[in-house]
Design a protein around this motif. Structure first.
Motif, PDB file in Angstrom:
ATOM      1  N   ALA A   1       0.542   1.849  -1.424  1.00  0.00           N
ATOM      2  CA  ALA A   1       0.285   1.000  -2.644  1.00  0.00           C
ATOM      3  C   ALA A   1      -0.491  -0.435  -1.899  1.00  0.00           C
ATOM      4  O   ALA A   1      -1.282  -0.962  -2.472  1.00  0.00           O
ATOM      5  CB  ALA A   1       1.653   0.635  -3.261  1.00  0.00           C
ATOM      6  N   THR A   2       0.176  -0.797  -0.545  1.00  0.00           N
ATOM      7  CA  THR A   2      -0.025  -1.903  -0.220  1.00  0.00           C
ATOM      8  C   THR A   2      -1.905  -2.052   0.214  1.00  0.00           C
ATOM      9  O   THR A   2      -2.626  -2.858   0.003  1.00  0.00           O
ATOM     10  CB  THR A   2       0.675  -2.426   1.136  1.00  0.00           C
ATOM     11  N   VAL A   3      -2.166  -0.810   0.850  1.00  0.00           N
ATOM     12  CA  VAL A   3      -3.305  -0.363   1.343  1.00  0.00           C
ATOM     13  C   VAL A   3      -4.079  -0.405  -0.019  1.00  0.00           C
ATOM     14  O   VAL A   3      -5.500  -1.235  -0.114  1.00  0.00           O
ATOM     15  CB  VAL A   3      -3.532   0.891   1.973  1.00  0.00           C
ATOM     16  N   ASN A   4      -3.917  -0.099  -1.203  1.00  0.00           N
ATOM     17  CA  ASN A   4      -4.891   0.297  -2.325  1.00  0.00           C
ATOM     18  C   ASN A   4      -4.941  -1.327  -3.054  1.00  0.00           C
ATOM     19  O   ASN A   4      -5.926  -1.770  -3.718  1.00  0.00           O
ATOM     20  CB  ASN A   4      -4.203   1.092  -3.455  1.00  0.00           C
ATOM     21  N   ILE A   5      -3.851  -2.110  -2.818  1.00  0.00           N
ATOM     22  CA  ILE A   5      -3.844  -3.536  -3.414  1.00  0.00           C
ATOM     23  C   ILE A   5      -4.873  -4.456  -2.858  1.00  0.00           C
ATOM     24  O   ILE A   5      -5.331  -4.904  -3.332  1.00  0.00           O
ATOM     25  CB  ILE A   5      -2.199  -3.937  -3.551  1.00  0.00           C
ATOM     26  N   LEU A   6      -4.768  -3.957  -1.365  1.00  0.00           N
ATOM     27  CA  LEU A   6      -5.563  -5.128  -0.526  1.00  0.00           C
ATOM     28  C   LEU A   6      -7.170  -4.681  -0.691  1.00  0.00           C
ATOM     29  O   LEU A   6      -8.171  -5.856  -0.634  1.00  0.00           O
ATOM     30  CB  LEU A   6      -5.006  -5.006   0.845  1.00  0.00           C
TER      31      LEU A   6
END
Length: 474
Positions: free
Chosen positions: A148-153
């Motif tokens: 999730a963090t990768v896709n948000i950034l």
């Protein structure tokens, strides 16, 4: 002079043919091929029948994806099933699809993929027994949060991860295939038991329920065939790249899946395969000995790449549903600098973490598949309606009408067969949950009661998350 109006935010068209192939095949090649073979073999009862199921699932995925491709060129918007049902049937059924997708399909899919990652990572440390469920759930939650963090950034990084992990997955599967060939050349004892004509179909179980459950597991392994329809607005030249990516991806995946299953059956007996909780780890231990943990890590990385692709495309459905007024406005916004649908991603992650708490892999997949194919049937009926009633619509890509008809029949079978032959309370829960959407849709969407109820919260979250409304990118 009048003040210049600021340009609205738009999602960028950054996905070319390579990225499209990576998104489809990279999502499909994930946890399924490393978790489902034992369940399919258990349901069908024989190696030959299980291989037939794998092949048929590939055919269904190809036919379904090509049917969706025509819809994607007729209605060139992101959002997949949601936007198709909205344009063909109207806002009411589209809302039920959006609610199902956001609260059942995607969270259950993400939970199943994250559990498979956790199972394979922990299998390295628990070689003689199954890992504790608490450890599995915690590791699965960590995997969800990382993706999730990768896709948000950064959306571009997420696509690049997909390409890199796809190459790693294909290498891992080719290694398994090669290992099976070498094992077959060295010894024929297991292959003689599993795949000789006289033994291949011995013990096959014939019932609507077992056939439906086997298809659920097999089609779960092909899940992702419709991913590009969720991100059409971010795809370069969708009328060209959509059909090309679908044909290349699913053909590649089907061939690899069949050969990998043959390798499994070459190295392991049917009993060993059915009793394994991490089939790639079991295969690695038998072929590589003390280096078997390498296959477990490869399977975990494969599932990670699949989870990343599922996050990337699934959040767009939530984003588009909110943009069309069927979900809170905050979910339709994108980050002002990163241009990623971060509120939708955060919401999807939160629901997925909740699903992790009570769920196990097989029940999660069955629940996911039942609801998913119900809405696939609705979308395919919409395509048939457009082909028959509105043949004049511009169609850069067309499929013969027999393809959506065949997939529609399969979808109806997958929804009804388990209920008719072996009814379970979970299917009643799923049906009641879908019907409960009427209590939300009628007052708040149709009659628009309390329109300002969420305004203050929306403004607060918009400032806190640094997001703004995004327009369609047609």
């Amino acid at each position: 002079m009048g003040e210049k109006k600021p340009e609205a935010l738009k999602m960028k068209r950054e996905i070319g043919l390579t990225g499209a192939v990576a998104l489809v095949s990279g999502t499909m090649i994930g946890s399924g091929i490393f978790m489902s073979p034992q369940y399919i073999l258990t349901d069908m009862g024989s190696p030959g029948a299980s291989l037939v199921i794998w092949a048929l699932c590939g055919v269904v995925a190809v036919f379904a994806a090509l049917s969706y491709t025509e819809l994607g060129t007729v209605i060139p918007e992101s959002g997949g099933e949601f936007v198709y049902i909205l344009k063909i049937y109207g806002p009411c059924p589209a809302f039920f699809l959006a609610m199902n997708y956001m609260l059942i399909q995607q969270p259950f899919s993400h939970a199943g993929q994250s559990i498979s990652i956790a199972e394979y990572v922990l299998a390295i440390f628990y070689t003689d027994c199954h890992p504790p469920q608490l450890a599995v759930k915690c590791a699965a939650a960590v995997a969800l949060l990382i993706v999730a963090t990768v896709n948000i950034l950064n959306a571009r990084i997420a696509v690049r991860i997909q390409v890199v992990f796809l190459m790693a997955k294909v290498i891992a599967l080719i290694f398994i295939i090669t290992g099976g060939i070498v094992e077959l050349m060295q010894s024929s004892s297991v292959i003689a038991e599993n795949l000789k004509i006289e033994n291949a179909f011995k013990g096959t179980q014939f019932s609507l329920s077992t056939l439906g459950m086997a298809f659920y597991q097999g089609l779960w392994s092909y899940a992702g065939w419709n991913n590009l329809n969720c991100v059409t607005e971010e795809l370069k030249r969708p009328e060209v790249n959509l059909p090309r990516a679908v044909v290349v991806s699913i053909s590649l995946v089907t061939g690899l899946y069949l050969l990998v299953n043959v390798s499994y059956l070459t190295v392991m007996t049917s009993k060993e395969l059915m009793s394994s909780s991490a089939v790639a780890m079991t295969w690695g231990n038998k072929v590589l000995g003390s280096w078997g943990w390498i296959m477990s890590m490869a399977a975990a990385l494969s599932a990670f790449g699949s989870l990343n692709g599922s996050f990337f495309t699934g959040s767009r459905v939530c984003f588009v549903a909110a943009r069309e007024g069927h979900m809170p406005d905050i979910l339709s916004m994108a980050h002002v600098h990163r241009l990623t649908p971060s509120p939708a991603l955060i919401f999807t992650t939160a629901i997925s973490l909740l699903v992790l708490i009570p769920g196990d892999f097989k029940s999660i997949i069955n629940f996911f598949s039942f609801t998913a194919w119900f809405f696939h049937a609705i979308v395919l009926s919409g395509l048939l309606y457009l082909k028959i009633k509105k043949p004049e619509l511009p169609r850069p890509y067309r499929v013969p009408i027999i393809l959506p008809i065949l997939v529609f029949i399969v979808a109806i079978f997958l929804v009804l067969a388990p209920i008719v032959d072996n009814p379970q309370i979970e299917y009643l829960y799923a049906t009641l949950f879908l019907c409960s959407g009427a209590f939300i849709y009628i007052p708040f969407i149709h009659y628009k009661l309390c329109p300002g109820l969420l305004n203050k919260l929306t403004v607060f979250l918009q400032l806190f998350l640094e997001v703004a409304p995004a327009e369609k990118n047609l």
